[in-house]
Scaffold this motif. Structure first.
Motif, mmCIF file in Angstrom:
data_model
loop_
_atom_site.group_PDB
_atom_site.id
_atom_site.type_symbol
_atom_site.label_atom_id
_atom_site.label_comp_id
_atom_site.label_asym_id
_atom_site.label_seq_id
_atom_site.Cartn_x
_atom_site.Cartn_y
_atom_site.Cartn_z
ATOM 1 N N PHE A 179 5.570 5.416 -13.803
ATOM 2 C CA PHE A 179 5.978 4.214 -14.527
ATOM 3 C C PHE A 179 6.469 3.096 -13.606
ATOM 4 N N THR A 180 7.116 3.445 -12.504
ATOM 5 C CA THR A 180 7.837 2.452 -11.712
ATOM 6 C C THR A 180 7.305 2.376 -10.283
ATOM 7 N N ASN A 181 7.803 1.364 -9.568
ATOM 8 C CA ASN A 181 7.504 1.211 -8.150
ATOM 9 C C ASN A 181 7.956 2.442 -7.365
ATOM 10 N N MET A 182 9.099 2.992 -7.718
ATOM 11 C CA MET A 182 9.604 4.183 -7.028
ATOM 12 C C MET A 182 8.713 5.389 -7.283
ATOM 13 N N ASP A 183 8.203 5.524 -8.510
ATOM 14 C CA ASP A 183 7.270 6.614 -8.810
ATOM 15 C C ASP A 183 6.023 6.498 -7.938
ATOM 16 N N ALA A 184 5.503 5.274 -7.819
ATOM 17 C CA ALA A 184 4.299 5.043 -7.018
ATOM 18 C C ALA A 184 4.544 5.375 -5.552
ATOM 19 N N LYS A 185 5.692 4.955 -5.033
ATOM 20 C CA LYS A 185 6.031 5.248 -3.641
ATOM 21 C C LYS A 185 6.155 6.752 -3.427
ATOM 22 N N ARG A 186 6.706 7.427 -4.407
ATOM 23 C CA ARG A 186 6.926 8.881 -4.286
ATOM 24 C C ARG A 186 5.597 9.634 -4.173
ATOM 25 N N VAL A 187 4.646 9.312 -5.045
ATOM 26 C CA VAL A 187 3.381 10.052 -5.000
ATOM 27 C C VAL A 187 2.514 9.605 -3.825
ATOM 28 N N SER A 188 2.647 8.353 -3.409
ATOM 29 C CA SER A 188 1.920 7.896 -2.232
ATOM 30 C C SER A 188 2.413 8.636 -0.994
ATOM 31 N N ASP A 190 3.674 -3.652 -8.991
ATOM 32 C CA ASP A 190 4.674 -2.641 -8.638
ATOM 33 C C ASP A 190 4.045 -1.304 -8.262
ATOM 34 N N LEU A 191 2.884 -1.017 -8.845
ATOM 35 C CA LEU A 191 2.224 0.257 -8.582
ATOM 36 C C LEU A 191 1.389 0.236 -7.309
ATOM 37 N N MET A 192 0.940 -0.926 -6.890
ATOM 38 C CA MET A 192 0.042 -1.029 -5.725
ATOM 39 C C MET A 192 0.853 -1.091 -4.436
ATOM 40 N N VAL A 193 1.549 -0.004 -4.149
ATOM 41 C CA VAL A 193 2.371 0.104 -2.934
ATOM 42 C C VAL A 193 1.468 0.375 -1.739
ATOM 43 N N PRO A 194 1.959 0.143 -0.512
ATOM 44 C CA PRO A 194 1.143 0.461 0.663
ATOM 45 C C PRO A 194 0.656 1.912 0.631
ATOM 46 N N ASN A 195 -0.592 2.095 1.019
ATOM 47 C CA ASN A 195 -1.189 3.420 1.008
ATOM 48 C C ASN A 195 -0.699 4.190 2.231
#
Length: 262
Positions: free
Chosen positions: A217-226, A251-256
């Motif tokens: 759901f969040t930027n933090m979630d995206a960073k966590r799974v990345s 928010d979801l498109m964090v650095p890979n």
């Protein structure tokens, strides 16, 4: 009553008979949009944005959105692909939604359903899908392999979904380039992002791209799974309910991070 997955599969077996009686559509123009190519070129976490009206765990999510309009919004805001949930009984979707989305956008489309028969793959392709979902927990090893090979022969990409180590072993025997880790247990529908953290390293070491599904759901979630090794995320509820899609997608498109192929 059985688990939710068992109930869905029982209903799906009934649907197959009806699908085989339908008058088939001609493929006017075959599209070859590739999610794998998108992932190879991405330097951010790739977002597979999902059109999903409802679910067994959440009930109605947003039944009033127009699939074509939502698809355009997803594409304009950087979605790498669009997932369309086509199950009617439990998710209030249809194969017609795939066609409406195909006519609206020029990016890969995932037909997301509980696929147990070749007829579903045929109809997904006829309506413009480029990718189909195969759920390891819903199929025997031989069924998984046969449907995977059939889809590949139809020039479709396959996202193979796993939830635990047993599923991962089944997937490895088939060898898909795309493996989705469902953080939602399809038997209980409980969600835990630790599932991605646990399974992603071995999948990445195997050489497949990891897509983290559910509970993001969040930027933090995206960073966590990345950080765990995901190259992409499949997100439905958060985007279907978003009042500011541009911000939600950004928010979801964090650095890979670890998800980038070496």
């Amino acid at each position: 009553m059985g688990t939710i997955l068992e109930r869905i599969l029982n209903e799906k077996r009934k649907e197959i008979k009806s699908l085989k009686e339908l008058k088939r559509k001609e493929i006017k123009k075959e599209t070859t949009y590739s999610l794998i190519q998108q992932l190879e070129q991405a330097n951010t976490l790739s977002v597979i944005a999902e059109f999903k009206r409802a679910s067994p765990s959440k009930g109605d999510i947003n039944i009033h959105l127009n699939p074509a309009e939502q698809a355009k919004n997803y594409s304009e805001n950087g979605a790498a692909a669009i997932s369309v949930l086509t199950d009617a009984t439990f998710f209030k979707g249809s194969f017609d939604d795939v066609r409406l989305v195909r006519d609206a956008v020029d990016i890969p489309i995932l037909c997301k359903d509980f696929i147990i028969d070749q007829i579903q793959i045929d109809i997904a392709k006829e309506n413009g899908a480029n990718i189909i979902l195969l759920i390891a927990a819903a199929l025997t090893p031989s069924e998984l392999s046969e449907l995977y090979q059939y889809a590949k022969h139809q020039n479709l990409e396959v996202l193979m979904e796993v939830h635990d180590e047993e599923d991962v072993e089944k997937a490895f025997k088939v060898g898909p380039k795309l493996i989705g880790i469902n953080n939602r247990n399809l038997k209980t529908f409980e969600v835990d992002l630790a599932v991605t953290e646990r399974l992603a390293p071995s999948i990445q070491a195997f050489g497949s791209y990891v897509i983290s599904e559910s509970g993001i759901f969040t930027n933090m979630d995206a960073k966590r799974v990345s950080a765990a090794g995901a190259s992409g995320v499949l997100v439905g509820e958060a985007l279907m309910k978003s009042g500011d899609l541009t911000t939600s997608m950004k928010d979801l498109m964090v650095p890979n991070l670890k998800g980038a192929k070496q």
